[in-house]
Design an enzyme around this catalytic site. Structure first.
Site, PDB file in Angstrom:
ATOM      1  N   THR A  17      36.311  45.221  35.760  1.00 58.48           N
ATOM      2  CA  THR A  17      37.167  45.185  36.935  1.00 58.48           C
ATOM      3  C   THR A  17      38.592  45.583  36.558  1.00 58.48           C
ATOM      4  OG1 THR A  17      37.599  43.919  38.925  1.00 58.48           O
ATOM      5  CG2 THR A  17      38.078  42.821  36.854  1.00 58.48           C
ATOM      6  N   LYS A  49      38.089  40.033  44.602  1.00 55.67           N
ATOM      7  CA  LYS A  49      38.513  39.395  43.360  1.00 55.67           C
ATOM      8  C   LYS A  49      39.969  38.937  43.405  1.00 55.67           C
ATOM      9  CE  LYS A  49      35.506  42.668  41.137  1.00 55.67           C
ATOM     10  NZ  LYS A  49      35.491  43.864  40.316  1.00 55.67           N
ATOM     11  N   GLY A  61      44.149  36.784  41.059  1.00 54.81           N
ATOM     12  CA  GLY A  61      43.061  37.733  40.889  1.00 54.81           C
ATOM     13  C   GLY A  61      42.381  37.476  39.560  1.00 54.81           C
ATOM     14  N   SER A 140      39.083  45.860  32.672  1.00 56.60           N
ATOM     15  CA  SER A 140      38.726  47.058  31.906  1.00 56.60           C
ATOM     16  C   SER A 140      39.645  48.228  32.214  1.00 56.60           C
ATOM     17  CB  SER A 140      37.279  47.444  32.183  1.00 56.60           C
ATOM     18  OG  SER A 140      37.090  47.681  33.565  1.00 56.60           O
TER      19      SER A 140
END
Length: 188
Positions: A17, A49, A61, A140
């Site tokens: 994410t 998220k 988040g 990521s």
């Protein structure tokens, strides 16, 4: 000679994410993508998220394991109720619990947490980090989004535009990030 299989990618809360927080011009924006992946398979493209906490006074988040992140959100909400209006204290107390509690030590996620005054990155290693330049990113695609946002800060006045453009860059580069964004805004 035996043939060994290639090493598999380690399980990591930083894959899967991208979450970005941008603070500028009395406005805080926290944005996240919607992709949920298991390995190299997209399971869901519309996950949420990023969410408001503490009656909308805190934005948070997560990157990492979804169930773990929800457990952390619940614990953070409890800390915010115990220490109302004291985000730094609530984050430090959560980080201490996360590092020392046997159950919580196994939670694989990272959080960005922000209110009208401050932004933090929280990790299971006990970190409560206040990033520089009004920008924080995890996941990521976090480094891609962070770099793009930093490049845009001098040229764009609206943090929401900065956040959306930076996340678009991350989504174009990171295979674990999509362009289905959830955006939360808090005027500071």
């Amino acid at each position: 000679m035996t043939q060994s299989s290639p090493p598999s990618a380690p399980s990591s809360p930083w894959r899967g994410t991208t979450i970005l927080a941008v603070r500028k011009s009395n406005k805080l924006v926290v944005i996240g993508d919607g992709q949920v992946s298991i390995g190299n398979t997209v399971v869901k493209a519309t996950a949420r998220k990023v969410r408001p906490l503490a009656r909308g006074t805190v934005l948070a988040g997560f990157a990492g394991a979804t169930a773990d992140a929800f457990a952390l959100f619940e614990r953070l909400e409890a800390k915010l109720e115990t220490y109302p209006g004291q985000l730094p204290r609530a984050c430090v107390e959560l980080a201490k619990d996360w590092r020392t509690d046997r159950y919580m030590r196994r939670l694989e996620a990272m959080l960005i947490v922000a209110d009208k005054d401050v932004t933090y990155i929280l990790t299971g290693a006990g970190d409560v980090l206040e990033p520089e330049h009004g920008i924080a990113a995890i996941g990521s695609g976090g480094n891609f989004a962070l770099s793009a946002a930093r490049a845009l800060m001098d040229y764009e006045t609206d943090p929401e535009i900065i956040a959306r453009k930076a996340m678009t860059v991350a989504a174009e580069v990171c295979v674990y990030t999509n362009d289905n964004f959830t955006v939360e805004v808090l005027n500071t």
